[in-house]
Design an enzyme around this catalytic site. Structure first.
Site, PDB file in Angstrom:
ATOM      1  N   ASP A   9       3.038  -3.835  -5.410  1.00 37.12           N
ATOM      2  CA  ASP A   9       3.013  -5.306  -5.273  1.00 37.12           C
ATOM      3  C   ASP A   9       1.794  -5.850  -6.029  1.00 37.12           C
ATOM      4  O   ASP A   9       0.876  -6.428  -5.435  1.00 37.12           O
ATOM      5  CB  ASP A   9       2.968  -5.733  -3.802  1.00 37.12           C
ATOM      6  CG  ASP A   9       1.759  -5.179  -3.045  1.00 37.12           C
ATOM      7  OD1 ASP A   9       1.459  -5.740  -1.962  1.00 37.12           O
ATOM      8  OD2 ASP A   9       1.120  -4.217  -3.519  1.00 37.12           O
ATOM      9  N   ASP A  14      -3.022  -2.282  -7.413  1.00 32.79           N
ATOM     10  CA  ASP A  14      -1.738  -1.766  -7.887  1.00 32.79           C
ATOM     11  C   ASP A  14      -1.773  -1.617  -9.420  1.00 32.79           C
ATOM     12  O   ASP A  14      -1.293  -0.633  -9.980  1.00 32.79           O
ATOM     13  CB  ASP A  14      -0.604  -2.718  -7.525  1.00 32.79           C
ATOM     14  CG  ASP A  14      -0.510  -3.010  -6.050  1.00 32.79           C
ATOM     15  OD1 ASP A  14      -1.305  -3.831  -5.552  1.00 32.79           O
ATOM     16  OD2 ASP A  14       0.342  -2.405  -5.390  1.00 32.79           O
ATOM     17  N   ASN A  38       1.395  -8.481  -1.717  1.00 31.66           N
ATOM     18  CA  ASN A  38       0.180  -9.244  -2.083  1.00 31.66           C
ATOM     19  C   ASN A  38       0.532 -10.684  -2.472  1.00 31.66           C
ATOM     20  O   ASN A  38      -0.232 -11.608  -2.229  1.00 31.66           O
ATOM     21  CB  ASN A  38      -0.536  -8.576  -3.251  1.00 31.66           C
ATOM     22  CG  ASN A  38      -1.307  -7.355  -2.820  1.00 31.66           C
ATOM     23  OD1 ASN A  38      -1.869  -7.323  -1.730  1.00 31.66           O
ATOM     24  ND2 ASN A  38      -1.305  -6.337  -3.652  1.00 31.66           N
ATOM     25  N   THR A 122       2.587   1.733  -3.010  1.00 36.59           N
ATOM     26  CA  THR A 122       1.246   1.153  -2.838  1.00 36.59           C
ATOM     27  C   THR A 122       1.368  -0.276  -2.321  1.00 36.59           C
ATOM     28  O   THR A 122       0.602  -1.175  -2.703  1.00 36.59           O
ATOM     29  CB  THR A 122       0.486   1.140  -4.186  1.00 36.59           C
ATOM     30  OG1 THR A 122       1.198   0.275  -5.096  1.00 36.59           O
ATOM     31  CG2 THR A 122       0.376   2.536  -4.774  1.00 36.59           C
ATOM     32  N   PHE A 163      -2.941  -3.775   5.706  1.00 36.00           N
ATOM     33  CA  PHE A 163      -1.993  -4.769   5.194  1.00 36.00           C
ATOM     34  C   PHE A 163      -0.597  -4.202   4.924  1.00 36.00           C
ATOM     35  O   PHE A 163       0.405  -4.770   5.381  1.00 36.00           O
ATOM     36  CB  PHE A 163      -2.564  -5.399   3.912  1.00 36.00           C
ATOM     37  CG  PHE A 163      -1.673  -6.429   3.289  1.00 36.00           C
ATOM     38  CD1 PHE A 163      -0.874  -6.106   2.211  1.00 36.00           C
ATOM     39  CD2 PHE A 163      -1.632  -7.727   3.786  1.00 36.00           C
ATOM     40  CE1 PHE A 163      -0.045  -7.052   1.621  1.00 36.00           C
ATOM     41  CE2 PHE A 163      -0.807  -8.687   3.206  1.00 36.00           C
ATOM     42  CZ  PHE A 163      -0.010  -8.344   2.127  1.00 36.00           C
ATOM     43  N   ASN A 164      -0.472  -3.117   4.167  1.00 43.45           N
ATOM     44  CA  ASN A 164       0.845  -2.618   3.761  1.00 43.45           C
ATOM     45  C   ASN A 164       1.708  -2.260   4.963  1.00 43.45           C
ATOM     46  O   ASN A 164       2.915  -2.491   4.969  1.00 43.45           O
ATOM     47  CB  ASN A 164       0.713  -1.402   2.845  1.00 43.45           C
ATOM     48  CG  ASN A 164       0.178  -1.767   1.474  1.00 43.45           C
ATOM     49  OD1 ASN A 164       0.290  -2.919   1.051  1.00 43.45           O
ATOM     50  ND2 ASN A 164      -0.423  -0.802   0.790  1.00 43.45           N
ATOM     51  N   HIS A 237      -7.888   0.736  -3.742  1.00 48.19           N
ATOM     52  CA  HIS A 237      -7.034   1.393  -2.748  1.00 48.19           C
ATOM     53  C   HIS A 237      -5.877   2.168  -3.392  1.00 48.19           C
ATOM     54  O   HIS A 237      -5.714   3.365  -3.193  1.00 48.19           O
ATOM     55  CB  HIS A 237      -6.425   0.347  -1.796  1.00 48.19           C
ATOM     56  CG  HIS A 237      -7.409  -0.531  -1.093  1.00 48.19           C
ATOM     57  ND1 HIS A 237      -8.202  -0.107  -0.057  1.00 48.19           N
ATOM     58  CD2 HIS A 237      -7.702  -1.847  -1.290  1.00 48.19           C
ATOM     59  CE1 HIS A 237      -8.949  -1.121   0.359  1.00 48.19           C
ATOM     60  NE2 HIS A 237      -8.672  -2.190  -0.364  1.00 48.19           N
ATOM     61  N   ASP A 238      -5.052   1.463  -4.142  1.00 49.09           N
ATOM     62  CA  ASP A 238      -3.778   2.037  -4.605  1.00 49.09           C
ATOM     63  C   ASP A 238      -3.953   3.153  -5.620  1.00 49.09           C
ATOM     64  O   ASP A 238      -3.196   4.121  -5.625  1.00 49.09           O
ATOM     65  CB  ASP A 238      -2.907   0.919  -5.205  1.00 49.09           C
ATOM     66  CG  ASP A 238      -2.538  -0.118  -4.166  1.00 49.09           C
ATOM     67  OD1 ASP A 238      -2.276  -1.277  -4.539  1.00 49.09           O
ATOM     68  OD2 ASP A 238      -2.521   0.233  -2.965  1.00 49.09           O
TER      69      ASP A 238
END
Ligand code: RIB
Ligand code: CA
Length: 312
Positions: A9, A14, A38, A122, A163-164, A237-238
């Site tokens: 996203d 990402d 996102n 992700t 979040f995810n 993060h991703d």
């Protein structure tokens, strides 16, 4: 080479996941699928096309779900801006997208592949859950799901959830309970997968075709994370999920039981990691608990330089 599909996203981190995969000699990036998270589905789809246009990679892109399985969509403009990739002007989409939905694209790729494929989600897990619901037998063609999401002691959207997982907890529960090998690359490690302001300024100073866009984008993302979480940089993060596919030693994992909370509004989307084996529940997820940050940041900096050289 390891065949993977990234479900994302975009989203600043990402974008870095896509760039790391595209630049890696170890990865065969078979496709990129997008999902709302996102930002809205329109924006994350367009952003994926813009990122692949920027790095001039003709990789198939298929659009997926515009909302979670059951719940209303929650987006994250406070981190990624109104476009989902605020901070620099990206090229208009110059690569063609597929006329096939992300779920059917992933199923088709898995069916047609002679070898098993690693899925790297992700984003909210809506597309992945729909793949498993639509064609359960396709599980046998999935090598592993290495996902960015969740957290044992860390959270970012409520005190309980990441979040995810929060956006689509029902989808996450389907994935975690699927029996497919899952590696959870959660906030406990991704918040340490930090690119500092100094490292970001170094990228900006490179003034390459890619670094001149990535630097300002990461600066935007870092400023948002500093303002909200007090972090000294951008947690990528991703990209750590992709790095864990390239070199599993970049994280340290333990095989533990993880249950996703879908029942309570208070702790919706919590990933309850049974670290001490206190329950009778069987382990089902390889949970990343340690990260080699210098190795990870080295991967990222090397990838950006490699992409810059492509256009030099
Ligand atoms: O919690 C971090 C996750 O949420 C990352 O995937 C980021 O892109 C956002 O989607
Ligand atoms: Ca994401």
């Amino acid at each position: 080479m390891i065949p993977i599909i990234i479900d994302c996203d975009p989203g600043h981190d990402d974008m870095m996941a896509i760039m790391l995969a595209a630049a890696s000699d170890e990865i065969d990036l078979l496709g990129v699928t997008t999902v709302a998270g996102n930002q809205t589905g329109d924006k994350t789809f367009e952003n994926a096309l813009r990122v692949l246009t920027l790095i001039n990679e003709e990789i198939p892109v298929a659009r997926g779900a515009d909302k979670p399985l059951l719940r209303e969509l929650v987006t994250a403009p406070e981190f990624h801006g109104q476009s989902g990739l605020d901070g620099a002007e990206l090229p208009e989409p110059g690569i063609k997208s597929l006329d096939i939905d992300a779920v059917d694209f992933i199923i088709n790729m898995l069916e047609e592949s002679l070898e098993k494929i690693v899925l790297v989600p992700t984003a909210p897990l809506t597309n992945i859950a729909m793949v498993l619901l639509k064609k359960p037998e396709i599980k046998q063609k999935i090598e592993r799901i290495v996902l960015m999401g969740g957290g044992m002691h860390d959270s970012n959207v409520t005190p309980a959830a990441e979040f995810n997982i929060y956006v689509d907890p029902e989808a996450a529960k389907i994935v975690f309970d699927s029996g497919v090998p899952v590696t959870m690359v959660g906030l406990d490690v991704t918040n340490k997968a930090l690119m500092s302001f100094e490292e970001i300024d170094g990228i900006i100073a490179d003034k390459g075709v890619i670094s001149s866009k990535v630097g300002p984008l990461l600066k935007f993302f870092a400023n948002a994370n500093k303002k909200i979480f007090g972090l000294n940089g951008a947690p990528i993060h991703d990209a750590l999920a992709v790095a864990a596919v390239i070199d599993p030693t970049v994280v340290g994992t333990k095989f533990l039981n993880v249950v996703v909370d879908t029942s309570s509004e208070l702790s919706r989307g919590a990933t309850l990691v049974d670290i001490y084996g206190a329950t009778e529940r069987k382990p089902n997820v390889d949970v990343a608990l340690k990260v080699d940050t210098p190795k990870f940041v080295g991967f990222m900096l090397d990838s950006i330089k490699k992409l810059d050289r492509k256009f030099a």
